[in-house]
Motif scaffolding. Structure first.
Motif, PDB file in Angstrom:
ATOM      1  N   UNK A  38      63.431  40.272  84.716  1.00 33.64           N
ATOM      2  CA  UNK A  38      62.206  39.624  84.239  1.00 33.64           C
ATOM      3  C   UNK A  38      61.134  39.721  85.306  1.00 33.64           C
ATOM      4  N   UNK A  39      59.912  40.013  84.887  1.00 36.24           N
ATOM      5  CA  UNK A  39      58.767  40.064  85.794  1.00 36.24           C
ATOM      6  C   UNK A  39      57.649  39.178  85.247  1.00 36.24           C
ATOM      7  N   UNK A  40      57.257  38.166  86.021  1.00 34.34           N
ATOM      8  CA  UNK A  40      56.133  37.325  85.628  1.00 34.34           C
ATOM      9  C   UNK A  40      54.854  38.046  86.025  1.00 34.34           C
ATOM     10  N   UNK A  41      54.096  38.490  85.041  1.00 36.47           N
ATOM     11  CA  UNK A  41      52.933  39.337  85.311  1.00 36.47           C
ATOM     12  C   UNK A  41      51.617  38.579  85.255  1.00 36.47           C
ATOM     13  N   UNK A  42      51.662  37.299  84.826  1.00 36.89           N
ATOM     14  CA  UNK A  42      50.413  36.550  84.757  1.00 36.89           C
ATOM     15  C   UNK A  42      50.630  35.103  84.392  1.00 36.89           C
ATOM     16  N   UNK A  43      49.600  34.288  84.665  1.00 40.02           N
ATOM     17  CA  UNK A  43      49.623  32.870  84.337  1.00 40.02           C
ATOM     18  C   UNK A  43      48.258  32.466  83.791  1.00 40.02           C
ATOM     19  N   UNK A  44      48.256  31.431  82.967  1.00 41.59           N
ATOM     20  CA  UNK A  44      47.007  30.887  82.433  1.00 41.59           C
ATOM     21  C   UNK A  44      47.181  29.384  82.267  1.00 41.59           C
ATOM     22  N   UNK A  45      46.074  28.648  82.420  1.00 47.06           N
ATOM     23  CA  UNK A  45      46.133  27.187  82.346  1.00 47.06           C
ATOM     24  C   UNK A  45      45.800  26.648  80.967  1.00 47.06           C
TER      25      UNK A  45
END
Length: 241
Positions: A38-45
């Motif tokens: 698994x690769x976490x490629x981004x985040x958003x609030x």
């Protein structure tokens, strides 16, 4: 529900985390990022920020909170699935959000988990939805179906003189063969493919084929939507023969 292992793949599952709590995003990033697949490629609030992040990173899976400022997870789920039908949205929620979860699933979310789900189950759930399958927490599934069934029953009683209540759902259910109807009823009760196969004395592969036909004929995308339609059609009390 039984978790289904993801099929092997060389590329890691690309994940975007959408949650308004920084600590939650950080925890999820550390947890998921520690898995080689698994690769976490981004985040958003929130849902507004998520649109740009998803466009930029093109993830396979979005972990979506529901209650967020500016743009909540329901609006974001509907928007993103309209733009990217193959995107797997996995909703993270709490027990006090039954109605919101129900709405998210109807909008096409591939599943949901509570935020205190054990880490290894969360990792497996991401892999499961990335493989095209749904993931449904058994305890939450019971609550959601209970909410839906209660509301459907109240509506039916309030409109007892209206013969059209559940008509569309009944018409769809009647498209099923006898065997597919048995499978649909079992799915609506929360049975896994393995349990249904054992009850009907057939292979799991056969049940998977039947479930695919049920999805197609009922025009649904996951097992919760099957359960809701079965209840709306007034067939929820039937049992496997």
């Amino acid at each position: 529900m039984e978790l289904t292992p993801a099929s092997s793949a060389t590329a890691p599952v690309r994940v975007v985390i959408v949650d308004d709590e920084t600590l939650v995003r950080t925890g999820l990033r550390l947890l998921l990022g520690g898995d080689q697949g698994i690769e976490v490629v981004g985040e958003a609030s929130d849902g507004l920020e998520a649109e740009a992040v998803i466009d930029r990173t093109e993830p396979d899976v979005v972990l979506m909170d529901i209650r967020m400022p500016r743009c909540d997870g329901l609006v974001a789920t509907e928007r993103e699935l309209a733009r990217r039908p193959d995107l797997a949205v996995l909703v993270l929620t709490t027990f006090d959000a039954d109605e919101l979860v129900l709405s998210a699933l109807r909008l096409g979310a591939r599943g949901f988990l509570v935020k205190d789900t054990p880490p290894h189950e969360l990792v497996q759930a991401v892999r499961t939805v990335a493989s095209g399958r749904s993931i449904l927490s058994p305890s939450v599934l019971d609550r959601v179906i209970g909410v839906a069934a209660g509301r459907i029953g109240a509506e039916a009683q309030a409109h007892a003189q209206a013969p059209t209540v559940g008509r569309v759902e009944r018409e769809r259910f009647d498209r099923l063969t006898d065997r597919e109807a048995e499978v649909a009823l079992a799915v609506a009760r929360g049975a896994t493919n393995a349990q249904i196969a054992a009850d009907l004395f057939v292979s799991i592969a056969t049940i998977k084929t039947h479930v695919g036909h049920v999805y197609e004929k009922l025009e649904v995308d996951n097992r919760v939507q099957v359960a809701l339609l079965v209840h709306a059609a007034g067939r929820g009390s039937a049992t496997i023969s």
